[in-house]
Design a protein around this motif. Structure first.
Motif, PDB file in Angstrom:
ATOM      1  N   ARG A  35      -8.272   7.148   3.163  1.00 58.43           N
ATOM      2  CA  ARG A  35      -7.047   6.545   2.626  1.00 58.43           C
ATOM      3  C   ARG A  35      -5.822   7.418   2.897  1.00 58.43           C
ATOM      4  O   ARG A  35      -4.755   6.909   3.265  1.00 58.43           O
ATOM      5  CB  ARG A  35      -7.196   6.297   1.121  1.00 58.43           C
ATOM      6  CG  ARG A  35      -6.045   5.468   0.537  1.00 58.43           C
ATOM      7  CD  ARG A  35      -6.266   5.181  -0.934  1.00 58.43           C
ATOM      8  NE  ARG A  35      -5.224   4.329  -1.472  1.00 58.43           N
ATOM      9  CZ  ARG A  35      -5.216   2.999  -1.435  1.00 58.43           C
ATOM     10  NH1 ARG A  35      -6.222   2.371  -0.857  1.00 58.43           N
ATOM     11  NH2 ARG A  35      -4.239   2.303  -1.962  1.00 58.43           N
ATOM     12  N   THR A  36      -5.979   8.731   2.735  1.00 54.42           N
ATOM     13  CA  THR A  36      -4.842   9.634   2.959  1.00 54.42           C
ATOM     14  C   THR A  36      -4.366   9.568   4.401  1.00 54.42           C
ATOM     15  O   THR A  36      -3.163   9.452   4.678  1.00 54.42           O
ATOM     16  CB  THR A  36      -5.228  11.083   2.604  1.00 54.42           C
ATOM     17  OG1 THR A  36      -5.640  11.131   1.235  1.00 54.42           O
ATOM     18  CG2 THR A  36      -4.049  12.023   2.810  1.00 54.42           C
ATOM     19  N   LYS A  47       2.666   5.055   7.478  1.00 54.85           N
ATOM     20  CA  LYS A  47       4.070   5.471   7.320  1.00 54.85           C
ATOM     21  C   LYS A  47       4.710   5.685   8.685  1.00 54.85           C
ATOM     22  O   LYS A  47       5.861   5.327   8.919  1.00 54.85           O
ATOM     23  CB  LYS A  47       4.136   6.761   6.494  1.00 54.85           C
ATOM     24  CG  LYS A  47       3.938   6.547   4.999  1.00 54.85           C
ATOM     25  CD  LYS A  47       4.057   7.859   4.238  1.00 54.85           C
ATOM     26  CE  LYS A  47       3.905   7.627   2.732  1.00 54.85           C
ATOM     27  NZ  LYS A  47       3.983   8.905   1.974  1.00 54.85           N
ATOM     28  N   LEU A  71       0.835  -1.207   0.000  1.00 51.22           N
ATOM     29  CA  LEU A  71       0.000   0.000   0.000  1.00 51.22           C
ATOM     30  C   LEU A  71       0.866   1.251   0.000  1.00 51.22           C
ATOM     31  O   LEU A  71       0.596   2.218  -0.709  1.00 51.22           O
ATOM     32  CB  LEU A  71      -0.921   0.013   1.236  1.00 51.22           C
ATOM     33  CG  LEU A  71      -2.170  -0.870   1.212  1.00 51.22           C
ATOM     34  CD1 LEU A  71      -2.842  -0.837   2.577  1.00 51.22           C
ATOM     35  CD2 LEU A  71      -3.145  -0.410   0.125  1.00 51.22           C
ATOM     36  N   LEU A  72       1.936   1.200   0.800  1.00 52.76           N
ATOM     37  CA  LEU A  72       2.828   2.347   0.906  1.00 52.76           C
ATOM     38  C   LEU A  72       3.648   2.550  -0.357  1.00 52.76           C
ATOM     39  O   LEU A  72       4.201   3.628  -0.582  1.00 52.76           O
ATOM     40  CB  LEU A  72       3.752   2.193   2.121  1.00 52.76           C
ATOM     41  CG  LEU A  72       3.050   2.217   3.487  1.00 52.76           C
ATOM     42  CD1 LEU A  72       4.045   2.022   4.609  1.00 52.76           C
ATOM     43  CD2 LEU A  72       2.301   3.539   3.672  1.00 52.76           C
ATOM     44  N   GLU A  73       3.722   1.527  -1.189  1.00 54.02           N
ATOM     45  CA  GLU A  73       4.392   1.656  -2.490  1.00 54.02           C
ATOM     46  C   GLU A  73       3.431   2.196  -3.548  1.00 54.02           C
ATOM     47  O   GLU A  73       3.815   2.410  -4.704  1.00 54.02           O
ATOM     48  CB  GLU A  73       4.940   0.296  -2.939  1.00 54.02           C
ATOM     49  CG  GLU A  73       6.118  -0.196  -2.108  1.00 54.02           C
ATOM     50  CD  GLU A  73       6.572  -1.587  -2.532  1.00 54.02           C
ATOM     51  OE1 GLU A  73       6.093  -2.066  -3.589  1.00 54.02           O
ATOM     52  OE2 GLU A  73       7.392  -2.182  -1.816  1.00 54.02           O
ATOM     53  N   GLY A  74       2.176   2.404  -3.124  1.00 55.17           N
ATOM     54  CA  GLY A  74       1.180   2.955  -4.053  1.00 55.17           C
ATOM     55  C   GLY A  74       0.457   1.921  -4.870  1.00 55.17           C
ATOM     56  O   GLY A  74      -0.230   2.244  -5.852  1.00 55.17           O
ATOM     57  N   LYS A  75       0.582   0.651  -4.490  1.00 55.34           N
ATOM     58  CA  LYS A  75      -0.074  -0.414  -5.245  1.00 55.34           C
ATOM     59  C   LYS A  75      -1.588  -0.398  -5.009  1.00 55.34           C
ATOM     60  O   LYS A  75      -2.070  -0.089  -3.916  1.00 55.34           O
ATOM     61  CB  LYS A  75       0.478  -1.782  -4.811  1.00 55.34           C
ATOM     62  CG  LYS A  75       1.957  -1.984  -5.102  1.00 55.34           C
ATOM     63  CD  LYS A  75       2.204  -2.138  -6.601  1.00 55.34           C
ATOM     64  CE  LYS A  75       3.613  -2.630  -6.895  1.00 55.34           C
ATOM     65  NZ  LYS A  75       4.678  -1.696  -6.474  1.00 55.34           N
ATOM     66  N   THR A  76      -2.357  -0.727  -6.047  1.00 55.60           N
ATOM     67  CA  THR A  76      -3.813  -0.833  -5.933  1.00 55.60           C
ATOM     68  C   THR A  76      -4.172  -2.194  -5.351  1.00 55.60           C
ATOM     69  O   THR A  76      -3.318  -3.098  -5.269  1.00 55.60           O
ATOM     70  CB  THR A  76      -4.489  -0.691  -7.306  1.00 55.60           C
ATOM     71  OG1 THR A  76      -4.087  -1.806  -8.134  1.00 55.60           O
ATOM     72  CG2 THR A  76      -4.080   0.608  -7.990  1.00 55.60           C
ATOM     73  N   ASN A  77      -5.430  -2.349  -4.966  1.00 54.87           N
ATOM     74  CA  ASN A  77      -5.881  -3.647  -4.437  1.00 54.87           C
ATOM     75  C   ASN A  77      -5.687  -4.758  -5.471  1.00 54.87           C
ATOM     76  O   ASN A  77      -5.306  -5.872  -5.122  1.00 54.87           O
ATOM     77  CB  ASN A  77      -7.358  -3.569  -4.028  1.00 54.87           C
ATOM     78  CG  ASN A  77      -7.572  -2.736  -2.779  1.00 54.87           C
ATOM     79  OD1 ASN A  77      -6.608  -2.385  -2.081  1.00 54.87           O
ATOM     80  ND2 ASN A  77      -8.818  -2.412  -2.481  1.00 54.87           N
ATOM     81  N   ILE A  81      -2.636   6.227   5.079  1.00 57.49           N
ATOM     82  CA  ILE A  81      -1.263   6.153   4.573  1.00 57.49           C
ATOM     83  C   ILE A  81      -0.301   6.886   5.502  1.00 57.49           C
ATOM     84  O   ILE A  81       0.799   6.408   5.810  1.00 57.49           O
ATOM     85  CB  ILE A  81      -1.178   6.733   3.149  1.00 57.49           C
ATOM     86  CG1 ILE A  81      -1.977   5.856   2.169  1.00 57.49           C
ATOM     87  CG2 ILE A  81       0.268   6.849   2.694  1.00 57.49           C
ATOM     88  CD1 ILE A  81      -1.500   4.419   2.075  1.00 57.49           C
ATOM     89  N   GLN A 130      -3.412  -4.889  -7.899  1.00 62.77           N
ATOM     90  CA  GLN A 130      -1.983  -5.193  -8.007  1.00 62.77           C
ATOM     91  C   GLN A 130      -1.492  -6.000  -6.817  1.00 62.77           C
ATOM     92  O   GLN A 130      -0.689  -6.931  -6.981  1.00 62.77           O
ATOM     93  CB  GLN A 130      -1.182  -3.884  -8.132  1.00 62.77           C
ATOM     94  CG  GLN A 130      -1.400  -3.149  -9.446  1.00 62.77           C
ATOM     95  CD  GLN A 130      -0.782  -1.770  -9.458  1.00 62.77           C
ATOM     96  OE1 GLN A 130      -0.736  -1.098  -8.428  1.00 62.77           O
ATOM     97  NE2 GLN A 130      -0.306  -1.331 -10.626  1.00 62.77           N
TER      98      GLN A 130
END
Length: 225
Positions: free
Chosen positions: A207-208, A215, A171-177, A211, A179
């Motif tokens: 979501r913001t 982090k 998730l922290l790498e920006g991957k979608t569900n 994240i 992916q």
């Protein structure tokens, strides 16, 4: 001249208010209504500067009537007449646009002063009602603070499973569900369930914010790297 519309379901109350007001040279009762529906009809044709509004009436309540009047005629001042000091009415009436409350047992001279003050732009809150409002605000503030503290404690040391930690890193790498599902060989529905569980543990569905919280968790959790 202050033009006034009296709205109350009790004839004696309407007559008593009219008698008190008629003694003043700068005030005039232009109409009287026995319920909210009649008040709505009269306010359009009479265009009063101020309405004395009973809070408890059959059919449309004074609060609902106030709301509609303020929507149609925002410059009309509405003072709520009540024998009730229960705090649940206070916020509702003020939120609907009322300029304040007047207790029905208040002396006539204070009523007259209150009308003048209200037309001049002052909010009218008898001390007993002001105290109720202050207490309610304090309770709401306390409850909000407690919930925020609970949420903060919840995010301090969330207990994530090994699978959840793997999903968090992605998730922290920006991957979608989708992916994440492909990378971990899982169904997208299963990933969504894991994400919901993660969000629940950190106390947010945004979501913001999630994240940001994740982090911070990652920064304080060496084993997750």
């Amino acid at each position: 001249m202050i033009h006034i519309l009296i709205t109350d379901d009790q004839t004696l109350m309407r007559d008593a208010l009219q008698t008190i007001i008629s003694l003043e040279e700068d005030m005039k009762v232009v109409g009287m209504a026995k319920d909210g529906e009649q008040a709505l009809e009269l306010v359009g044709s009479l265009q009063p500067d101020l309405i004395l509004m009973d809070i408890q009436m059959p059919g449309m309540t004074g609060i609902e009537c106030t709301k509609r009047i303020k929507q149609l005629y925002p410059d009309t001042v509405v003072l709520i007449l009540t024998t009730f000091s229960e705090d649940e009415y206070i916020v509702d009436a003020l939120a609907c646009g009322a300029t304040g409350f007047l207790l029905k047992d208040m002396p006539g001279d204070r009523l007259i002063h209150a009308i003048r003050d209200a037309v001049s732009g002052h909010y009218m809150l008898p001390s007993v009602i002001a105290a109720k409002l202050a207490a309610r605000i304090s309770r709401v503030s306390q409850t909000t603070h407690t919930r925020l503290e609970a949420g903060r404690r919840k995010t301090d040391n969330p207990a994530f499973t090994t699978r959840e930690k793997s999903i968090i890193l992605l998730l922290l790498e920006g991957k979608t569900n989708r992916q994440i599902a492909d990378l971990l060989i899982m169904s997208e529905g299963t990933v969504k369930n894991y994400v919901s569980s993660i969000y629940n543990k950190i106390g947010t569905n945004d979501r913001t914010l999630a994240i940001i919280a994740l982090k911070e968790w990652l920064h304080n959790e060496p084993s997750a790297h």
